[in-house]
Design a protein around this motif. Structure first.
Motif, short mmCIF file in Angstrom:
data_model
loop_
_atom_site.label_atom_id
_atom_site.label_comp_id
_atom_site.label_asym_id
_atom_site.label_seq_id
_atom_site.Cartn_x
_atom_site.Cartn_y
_atom_site.Cartn_z
N ARG A 145 37.82 -40.87 -30.43
CA ARG A 145 39.41 -41.78 -31.44
C ARG A 145 39.15 -42.64 -30.57
O ARG A 145 39.81 -43.90 -31.27
N LYS A 146 39.79 -43.36 -29.49
CA LYS A 146 40.11 -44.13 -28.93
C LYS A 146 38.94 -45.26 -29.43
O LYS A 146 39.66 -46.08 -29.09
N HIS A 147 38.41 -44.99 -28.36
CA HIS A 147 36.94 -45.52 -28.89
C HIS A 147 36.83 -46.12 -29.96
O HIS A 147 36.28 -48.10 -30.45
N ARG A 148 36.19 -45.67 -30.63
CA ARG A 148 36.41 -46.05 -32.43
C ARG A 148 37.92 -46.71 -32.75
O ARG A 148 37.17 -47.65 -33.62
N ARG A 149 39.20 -46.16 -32.48
CA ARG A 149 39.91 -47.44 -32.96
C ARG A 149 39.90 -48.33 -32.45
O ARG A 149 40.48 -49.43 -32.83
N TRP A 150 39.41 -48.50 -30.75
CA TRP A 150 39.32 -50.30 -30.14
C TRP A 150 38.57 -50.88 -31.05
O TRP A 150 38.33 -51.88 -31.00
N MET A 151 37.31 -49.80 -31.02
CA MET A 151 35.70 -51.15 -32.27
C MET A 151 36.58 -51.36 -32.91
O MET A 151 35.85 -52.49 -33.77
N HIS A 152 36.64 -50.95 -34.02
CA HIS A 152 37.52 -51.18 -35.19
C HIS A 152 38.76 -52.12 -35.21
O HIS A 152 38.37 -54.08 -35.97
N ASP A 153 39.45 -52.30 -34.61
CA ASP A 153 40.34 -53.57 -33.78
C ASP A 153 39.43 -54.72 -33.80
O ASP A 153 39.89 -55.96 -34.01
N ALA A 154 38.22 -54.63 -32.95
CA ALA A 154 37.78 -55.72 -32.12
C ALA A 154 36.88 -56.15 -33.75
O ALA A 154 36.79 -57.47 -33.15
N VAL A 155 35.71 -55.34 -34.46
CA VAL A 155 35.13 -56.13 -35.16
C VAL A 155 34.72 -54.98 -36.58
O VAL A 155 33.91 -55.67 -36.84
N GLU A 211 40.54 -46.23 -18.16
CA GLU A 211 40.55 -46.97 -18.58
C GLU A 211 38.91 -48.16 -18.58
O GLU A 211 38.53 -49.13 -19.42
N LEU A 212 39.38 -48.20 -17.27
CA LEU A 212 37.87 -49.07 -17.13
C LEU A 212 36.84 -49.15 -17.25
O LEU A 212 35.86 -49.97 -18.07
N GLU A 213 36.84 -47.22 -16.87
CA GLU A 213 35.02 -47.23 -17.95
C GLU A 213 34.90 -46.74 -19.39
O GLU A 213 34.21 -47.16 -19.69
N ASP A 214 36.25 -47.08 -20.14
CA ASP A 214 36.34 -46.27 -21.52
C ASP A 214 35.84 -48.56 -21.64
O ASP A 214 35.22 -48.95 -23.05
N ILE A 215 36.91 -49.54 -21.20
CA ILE A 215 36.22 -50.41 -21.51
C ILE A 215 35.18 -50.91 -21.49
O ILE A 215 34.35 -52.11 -22.14
N LYS A 216 34.50 -50.47 -20.43
CA LYS A 216 32.78 -50.86 -20.32
C LYS A 216 32.06 -50.43 -20.83
O LYS A 216 31.62 -51.16 -21.71
N ALA A 217 31.99 -49.39 -21.41
CA ALA A 217 31.07 -48.68 -22.52
C ALA A 217 31.58 -48.80 -23.42
O ALA A 217 30.44 -48.90 -24.21
N VAL A 218 32.83 -49.55 -24.41
CA VAL A 218 32.79 -50.23 -25.33
C VAL A 218 32.44 -51.55 -25.67
O VAL A 218 31.31 -52.24 -26.76
N GLY A 219 31.92 -52.34 -24.39
CA GLY A 219 31.79 -53.75 -24.32
C GLY A 219 30.60 -53.06 -24.68
O GLY A 219 29.23 -53.80 -25.50
N THR A 220 29.77 -52.07 -23.96
CA THR A 220 27.63 -52.12 -24.25
C THR A 220 27.92 -51.42 -25.45
O THR A 220 26.54 -51.71 -25.66
N SER A 221 28.76 -50.87 -26.33
CA SER A 221 28.72 -50.18 -27.42
C SER A 221 28.30 -51.26 -28.13
O SER A 221 27.36 -51.15 -29.22
#
Length: 517
Positions: free
Chosen positions: A130-140, A290-300
């Protein structure tokens, strides 16, 4: 007095053991059997594997659907699986009952060996997802982010036209560069100046390796996880050697992207990007997770978008070289609405219904993910009187949905008009458009759908406005129309083909040459 060979305690134990065995046998005999959906026969150990093909499994599932219906039960070795061949079944289970079907199956090859365990498409359902999805929605996915990226998208579309004008024979590379350049900038704030860019090279190797691995759940190691411990020197461990090399590239990509953005932020030269925004938002509490999550959102964002969007663009060009009448009709509409003094923008979209129908047909004709990534049933369920067991793999066959002849007669033909209303002045409202389901279902739908759709529409609109796309001719001057052939893999892309891309007029060619890129 002689001693007994079996003590009283032993007799008691044996008696209870026999009673327990009898109860177990009777319980298994009398326990109501699950009423599973129909499907092909099974074999010991193999299950239904012998009914499948190594490539283009979506087509085989569609063939089985003609015999068993739109909801099919299979046993993939020991794993129960249900294939959904119709949009109705996918909507009912994956959308309306998304709370039960939002998990992912264990992806040993892609997640555990290659390392996509934190990539949003493969992330198990839970708080981190849910955190990753929220970040990605806010971003794109938000309206604000879409508006923010429009100038960059326009610039990249102009550069695509320039590249197609100067070296049209390299159109495949130009299409890929357009998508890669757009996603590189929004993800890492870096303008793409060369396809030799380190992030692009690392990402391309990792994405290609992932694509060539096949769809999730297609490898034996996914069903027998113990195989992931095979020594790499064994001849049968080729899949593991391939995966570990892909893992190296993936990790290098993650770390390189993060480090480039952090260095730019430290020097005060960073451009706005998804990665820089997340780093700024987590200053002061930036732990390892948090660092691993940010890196993963980038590759996603970059990884999920490049292959599918590029595949759709290449499919568009293939369709146009095969259907000159469709291209001409789209150009006639473009000339009426936009004219000859400017290029189209996203603000013109509602005024170009035939072009919108053309984009819908691109989605339908060759969906980026022919087989959506499998969902997993979190608990037992029931559908149409059939039992769906907990842990069952649920496989939406998007390719079969796009071939449903109830909605798409002559499904292998490229016919944009099928998506228009009766008057031809808007998209049909009496049925669902492909864009509403090719991006996934329920809580697993792609959060970057609107951005990816805008990237695709903008490129197609620009090409339609500026270029003709024609077959090459042989030594006798006969047009050579390429076949509608596609490569197998995780994502669906056309096999390599040739065509001639030429500006529609000298005036348009001169205007493209002077575009500000």
């Amino acid at each position: 007095m002689g001693s007994s060979l079996i003590s009283g305690d032993t007799c008691t134990f044996l008696g209870w053991a026999v009673l327990a065995l009898v109860v177990l046998v009777l319980r298994n005999r009398w326990r109501p059997r699950k009423r599973l959906p129909p499907g092909p026969s099974t074999l010991p150990v193999l299950g239904s594997i012998h009914h499948l093909t190594l490539e283009f499994q979506q087509k085989r599932f569609a063939e089985l659907g003609k015999e068993f219906g739109d909801v099919i039960y299979l046993k993939l070795f020991r794993t129960p699986a249900i294939v959904l061949n119709s949009l109705e079944s996918a909507r009912e289970l994956l959308d309306k009952r998304s709370a039960k079907y939002s998990d992912r199956t264990r992806a040993v090859l892609l997640a555990e060996l290659i390392g996509h365990d934190l990539s949003l498409p493969f992330l198990r359902y839970g708080e981190r997802f849910r955190k990753h999805r929220r970040w990605m929605h806010d971003a794109v996915g938000s309206k604000a982010s879409l508006l923010k990226y429009r100038p960059m998208q326009i610039r990249e579309a102009h550069l695509l036209l320039r590249n197609l004008l100067e070296t049209p024979d390299n159109f495949i590379e130009h299409l890929y560069r357009y998508v890669a350049g757009t996603l590189l900038e929004i993800t890492y704030g870096q303008r793409l100046t060369s396809m030799n860019d380190l992030i692009v090279q690392l990402a391309e190797r990792a994405v290609i390796a992932t694509n060539e691995s096949g769809s999730p759940g297609s490898m034996v190691v996914d069903f027998f996880p113990i195989l992931k411990h095979l020594p790499t020197w064994l001849p049968i461990a080729g899949f593991k050697r391939h995966a570990l090399k892909a893992r190296e590239d993936l990790n290098a990509w993650k770390n390189t992207g993060l480090n480039i953005v952090r260095s730019a932020m430290a020097s005060g030269t960073a451009s706005a990007s998804v990665t820089s925004a997340l780093l700024e938002a987590h200053q002061g509490h930036l732990g390892e997770e948090e660092l691993e999550d940010i890196k993963a959102v980038g590759t996603s964002i970059y990884g999920a978008g490049t292959e599918t969007t590029y595949g759709s663009l290449a499919s568009f060009v293939l369709a146009m070289v095969r259907s000159s009448d469709v291209l001409r009709k789209a150009q006639d509409e473009m000339d009426r609405v936009v004219g000859h003094t400017r290029l189209p923008g996203l603000g013109d979209r509602d005024s170009l219904p035939y072009l919108s129908a053309l984009v819908e047909e691109v989605y339908r004709w060759n969906p980026g993910l022919a087989l959506a990534i499998p969902h997993r049933a979190i608990s037992d369920d029931e559908y149409r009187g059939y039992d769906i067991p907990e842990g069952c793999m649920i496989m939406p066959n998007i390719w079969a949905m796009t071939r449903d002849e109830r909605f798409y007669p002559q499904p292998e033909e490229f016919l944009p008009d099928r998506h228009l209303n009766e008057n031809g002045d808007g998209l049909a409202q009496d049925r669902e458009l492909p864009s509403t389901y090719v991006f996934g279902f329920g809580r697993r739908i792609c959060p970057g759908q609107a951005f990816a759709d805008a990237v695709l529409w903008l490129a197609i609109a620009h090409i339609v406005a500026a270029f003709d796309i024609r077959p090459v001719v042989d030594a006798f001057g006969v047009p050579v129309v390429p076949p509608a052939a596609f490569k197998p893999g995780f994502t669906s892309q056309p096999a390599r083909f040739q065509c001639n891309i030429v500006p529609r007029s000298e005036k348009i060619a001169a205007a493209i040459a002077h575009l500000d890129v």
